[in-house]
Write a protein that holds these residues in place. Structure first.
Motif, short mmCIF file in Angstrom:
data_model
loop_
_atom_site.label_atom_id
_atom_site.label_comp_id
_atom_site.label_asym_id
_atom_site.label_seq_id
_atom_site.Cartn_x
_atom_site.Cartn_y
_atom_site.Cartn_z
N ALA A 184 -0.72 -16.04 2.76
CA ALA A 184 0.30 -17.01 3.12
C ALA A 184 1.50 -16.35 3.80
N GLN A 185 1.71 -15.07 3.54
CA GLN A 185 2.81 -14.33 4.16
C GLN A 185 2.36 -13.49 5.35
N ASP A 186 1.05 -13.47 5.61
CA ASP A 186 0.49 -12.65 6.68
C ASP A 186 0.62 -13.38 8.01
N GLN A 187 1.50 -12.92 8.86
CA GLN A 187 1.72 -13.54 10.17
C GLN A 187 0.99 -12.80 11.28
N SER A 188 0.06 -11.92 10.90
CA SER A 188 -0.64 -11.10 11.90
C SER A 188 -1.98 -11.70 12.31
N GLY A 189 -2.30 -12.92 11.82
CA GLY A 189 -3.59 -13.52 12.16
C GLY A 189 -4.74 -12.90 11.42
N GLY A 190 -4.50 -12.49 10.17
CA GLY A 190 -5.56 -11.88 9.37
C GLY A 190 -5.60 -10.37 9.51
N GLY A 191 -4.55 -9.76 10.04
CA GLY A 191 -4.54 -8.30 10.21
C GLY A 191 -4.40 -7.53 8.92
N GLY A 192 -3.93 -8.20 7.87
CA GLY A 192 -3.88 -7.54 6.56
C GLY A 192 -2.58 -6.81 6.27
N PHE A 193 -1.47 -7.22 6.89
CA PHE A 193 -0.19 -6.60 6.53
C PHE A 193 0.91 -7.64 6.60
N ILE A 194 1.95 -7.42 5.77
CA ILE A 194 3.05 -8.38 5.67
C ILE A 194 4.36 -7.62 5.63
N SER A 195 5.46 -8.36 5.76
CA SER A 195 6.79 -7.75 5.75
C SER A 195 7.23 -7.48 4.31
N VAL A 196 8.29 -6.71 4.18
CA VAL A 196 8.83 -6.41 2.85
C VAL A 196 9.30 -7.70 2.18
N GLU A 197 9.98 -8.53 2.95
CA GLU A 197 10.44 -9.81 2.39
C GLU A 197 9.26 -10.66 1.93
N GLY A 198 8.20 -10.69 2.73
CA GLY A 198 7.01 -11.44 2.34
C GLY A 198 6.34 -10.85 1.12
N PHE A 199 6.39 -9.52 0.98
CA PHE A 199 5.77 -8.86 -0.17
C PHE A 199 6.46 -9.26 -1.47
N HIS A 200 7.77 -9.32 -1.46
CA HIS A 200 8.49 -9.74 -2.67
C HIS A 200 8.14 -11.18 -3.03
N GLN A 201 7.90 -12.01 -2.02
CA GLN A 201 7.50 -13.38 -2.30
C GLN A 201 6.10 -13.42 -2.91
N VAL A 202 5.19 -12.54 -2.45
CA VAL A 202 3.84 -12.47 -3.01
C VAL A 202 3.90 -12.09 -4.49
N LEU A 203 4.71 -11.08 -4.82
CA LEU A 203 4.84 -10.66 -6.22
C LEU A 203 5.33 -11.81 -7.09
N LYS A 204 6.24 -12.59 -6.55
CA LYS A 204 6.77 -13.73 -7.31
C LYS A 204 5.72 -14.83 -7.44
#
Length: 622
Positions: free
Chosen positions: A446-466
Motif C-alpha cells: 500500500a505504501q509502494d509507489q514503485s509499481g511493485g518494485g519492492g521499496f518504500i520511503s521512510v515515512e511509508g515504512f513507519h506507516q507499515v509498522l503501525k
C-alpha cells in the motif's frame, strides 16, 4: 401509442367476453316505401365495433413495431426486454382471444455509424492486417469434442485466447462449484459439486469431465457469459451483440444442424471496417439477468459459430460502455488487440475478469505525481490471474488477482493465455504465519509507489509498522532506514528473526505451513498429438489437460533446512496418481525432485518455492 393499442385490445377483449349470440333471423314484411337504410340492432353494432377495434389495434401494433425497428436506439432495447409480468400476461390473454397479427420478435437494434467506427477502431485500430481480422473472425466458443478435455473451450486460431481463457475460467467455476445452477428441472439441493465428486470418488478427472452432458456444459457457458457481461455493466445491465443475418429463430433438429445452417449463413461474411460492423451487428441491452440468460441461451449456436469470440468481446465492451472503457485505460489511443500478432491485451483480460478495462494487474491505484494516477484492480474477483511476466520481474500481480474467491486462474505468457485450477478451495487457505505475512505484505504494498518494485520511503515504512502492528527495536528501525528507503527483502529478513509476540514471524519448528495439493492446467489451443492404434499413428488436434502435484514448503524456512526434514507417517511422499480418497491439502515431508516448465514459474508467483511434479509431457503455456 402503445398505451392506446393496449386500451383498444383490452376493450375488444372485454366485448368478446361479453358477446352474446344473435337472435335467429325473422322474416319481415317487405316495406317497399322504405328507402332509408335499416337501423342496426345493438348486437350487430356491437360486433361491428368489436371488429373495427381489433383491426385498428392490429394495425397500430404493426405500425409501432415497424417504427421501433427503424428508429429505436440501443437504450430502448433495455426497456423492451424488461416488460412487467402484468403487461406480459395481459398481452398473452389478448393474443389468445383476439386474432391479432403478431409482430416479429426483435433481436436488437443497430449501432449508429459513429458507435460502429469507434468500436472497430478501439478493438483493431486504424491499420489492422487482414490476418488479424481473420483470426478474430474465425474463432467460435465451442467445447472440445475430445472426451478427456470435454469441459474445455477449444482454440483453433491465435489471438482470441484471452477471451476464451477468461470464459473458460468462469465455466470451470460453475462446473466445479455451482452444479445446482446448471440443473434445469428437478431438485437442486441434492446435486454434488464436481470438485467434491473428484475428491470423494475413485473416478479420475478425465472420466468425470467426460461424463458431463452437452446441456450441462451449455448452461455453464450461458451462466458464465451472463455473469461476465453483467460484471462489465456494473451489475446493472448487459449488452449482447449478435448478427443481423441471424435475426430470426434458428431452426434445426439438433445442435449440429443449427451449426451448419449458421455456417452457411456466414459464408462470405467479413468484418474489415466500422462500416461492416454497422451493417451486420445487432445489439440488445438487458437490465434483468433472467432475460439476458434467456437471450444468451437462444443464441448459443451463434456464439459457437466462427464469429463467436469476436461477438462476445464486442458484447463486453458495449456492456461496459465505450466511453467508460476508454476512461479505464492508461493509453486509449492504442488498439485493444495488439499488433503484430493480434493477441488480446491485458486490458481485455482484466475487463472480463474484473469488469474494468485497466492495463495493470497490481491492486488499487498508483500515484505518478502531479495529480496523475494509473489504475490497477480495484475490487475482489471471482477468478484470478497469474503471469509468467511476474517471474521475469516485468510486473507485479496484486493479491486481488492472486487470491480470487475461487481457485481458478487465467495464466498469461508472452503470447498465450491458459487456465490453472484446483478442485479444493482450501488450497488458498492460510495458516497463522501465512496470514501474518499477507497482512504485512499488503501494508507494505500500500505504501509502494514503485509499481511493485519492492521499496518504500521512510515515512511509508513507519506507516507499515503501525498498520501491521510490528514492534521493531529502535536499532533495527534505524538500520533499515539508514539508506533513505526500505527494501522488502531486507525488511522480510528482519521479520523472520522477530518473535511472534512483537509482530514477527519467527518459528522455532520451521514446519508450519508445509502442504501439498493438486492443480490442473488446461491449454485450449488445439495442437497435433499422435494418436491411433497398433502401428498406425495419425495427428489428432486436441487441447491438453495436465495434473500437477504441488508441494509448498514454508516460505520462511531456509532451503537447506528443508532438505533434512522428515515428518512421521509420510513415507509415501507427495506421490503422483489421482490422490483419490485422500485430502487435497495435507502436511507432508520433503518433496520429490522437482520438474520444471515455465508454468512452474507462474505457480511460484502464487506459492513461493513450490515444487511441481506431473506425468508425461510438460504442461505448455504457449
Amino acid at each position: 401509442m402503445e398505451d392506446h393499442v393496449e386500451d383498444d385490445l383490452q376493450k375488444a377483449l372485454r366485448m368478446s367476453m361479453q358477446y352474446e349470440p344473435p337472435e335467429p333471423k325473422r322474416s319481415k314484411a317487405r316495406d317497399e316505401s322504405a328507402e332509408a337504410p335499416m337501423e342496426e340492432s345493438p348486437e350487430v353494432k356491437n360486433r361491428r365495433l368489436q371488429r373495427e377495434l381489433m383491426a385498428a389495434a392490429a394495425e397500430k401494433r404493426m405500425i409501432a413495431a415497424s417504427a421501433a425497428m427503424a428508429t429505436t436506439g440501443v437504450s430502448k432495447s433495455a426497456e423492451k426486454n424488461v416488460s412487467s409480468p402484468a403487461s406480459e400476461v395481459s398481452l398473452a390473454k389478448a393474443d389468445k382471444c383476439v386474432p391479432v397479427v403478431k409482430e416479429e420478435k426483435s433481436s436488437g437494434e443497430e449501432l449508429s455509424p459513429e458507435q460502429s467506427h469507434q468500436l472497430f477502431s478501439m478493438v483493431f485500430g486504424n491499420e489492422v492486417s487482414r490476418g488479424i481480422l481473420a483470426q478474430w473472425s474465425n474463432q467460435g466458443i465451442r467445447f472440445s469434442p475430445d472426451e478427456e478435455t470435454s469441459m474445455g473451450l477449444v482454440q483453433h486460431e491465435g489471438g482470441p485466447c484471452g477471451v476464451l481463457a477468461a470464459i473458460q475460467a468462469f465455466v470451470l467455476k460453475y462446473l466445479l462449484f455451482f452444479p445446482q445452477e446448471l440443473v434445469k428441472d428437478g431438485p437442486k439441493t441434492s446435486v454434488m459439486s464436481l470438485s467434491k465428486r473428484l475428491q470423494e470418488t475413485q473416478d479420475s478427472a478425465t472420466n468425470i469431465f467426460g461424463s458431463l452432458t452437452e446441456e450441462t456444459k451449455s448452461r455453464a457457458l450461458v451462466r458464465s457469459m451472463g455473469e461476465i457481461l453483467f460484471l462489465c455493466g456494473n451489475n446493472r445491465s448487459a449488452t449482447i451483440a449478435s448478427l443481423r443475418i441471424l435475426d430470426r429463430e434458428i431452426e434445426g433438429d439438433d445442435e449440429s444442424s443449427k451449426d451448419e445452417i449458421i455456417a452457411r449463413s456466414l459464408d462470405g461474411l467479413s468484418i474489415e471496417s466500422g462500416d461492416d460492423l454497422q451493417k451486420v451487428l445487432k445489439v440488445s441491452t438487458f437490465t434483468s439477468p433472467e432475460s439476458a440468460l434467456q437471450r444468451l441461451e437462444e443464441i448459443v449456436p451463434v456464439f459457437r459459430s466462427r464469429m463467436g469470440a469476436l461477438l462476445f468481446l464486442l458484447s463486453a465492451l458495449l456492456s461496459r460502455g465505450l466511453e467508460t472503457v476508454q476512461a479505464d485505460r492508461d493509453d486509449p489511443t492504442q488498439p485493444l488487440v495488439t499488433a503484430p500478432f493480434g493477441h488480446a491485451s491485458q486490458e481485455i483480460v482484466n475487463l472480463l475478469l474484473s469488469g474494468m478495462a485497466v492495463a495493470n494487474v497490481f491492486d488499487g491505484k498508483m500515484d505518478l505525481g502531479g495529480g496523475m494516477f494509473v489504475k490497477g484492480i480495484l475490487t475482489p474477483v471471482e477468478v484470478g490471474f497469474l503471469t509468467l511476466l511476474e517471474s521475469l520481474n516485468f510486473c507485479k500481480v496484486g493479491q486481488s488477482l492472486k487470491s480470487p474467491k475461487w481457485p481458478i486462474w487465467v495464466v498469461g505468457s508472452e503470447s498465450h493465455y491458459t487456465v490453472l485450477f484446483a478442485l479444493d478451495p482450501r488450497v488458498q487457505d492460510e495458516n497463522e504465519f501465512e496470514g501474518r505475512e499477507t497482512t504485512i505484505r499488503r501494508a507494505f504494498d500500500a505504501q509502494d509507489q514503485s509499481g511493485g518494485g519492492g521499496f518504500i520511503s521512510v515515512e511509508g515504512f513507519h506507516q507499515v509498522l503501525k498498520d501491521a502492528n510490528v514492534n521493531l527495536p529502535v536499532e533495527k528501525v534505524n538500520h533499515l532506514c539508514s539508506s533513505g528507503f526500505i527494501v522488502w527483502s531486507e525488511f522480510w529478513q528482519v521479520l523472520l528473526d522477530l518473535d511472534k509476540s512483537l509482530g514477527g514471524l519467527k518459528d522455532s519448528t520451521g514446519l508450519m505451513g508445509k502442504k501439498v495439493f493438486d492443480l490442473y492446467h488446461f491449454n485450449g489451443i488445439a495442437k497435433s498429438v499422435l494418436g491411433g492404434s497398433g502401428g498406425e499413428t495419425t495427428p489428432v488436434q486436441r487441447p491438453r489437460l495436465t495434473k500437477l502435484r504441488v508441494s509448498v514448503p514454508p516460505r520462511w524456512t531456509p532451503e537447506e533446512f528443508m532438505a533434512n526434514v522428515s515428518l512421521p507417517g509420510s513415507s509415501s511422499g507427495s506421490g503422483g496418481g489421482d490422490g483419490s480418497g485422500s485430502k487435497d491439502v495435507v502436511e507432508v515431508s520433503k518433496p520429490e525432485p522437482a520438474q520444471h516448465a515455465p508454468l512452474v514459474d507462474c505457480i511460484r508467483t502464487r506459492w513461493a518455492r513450490a515444487v511441481c511434479n506431473w506425468e508425461g509431457d510438460p504442461p505448455s503455456i504457449v
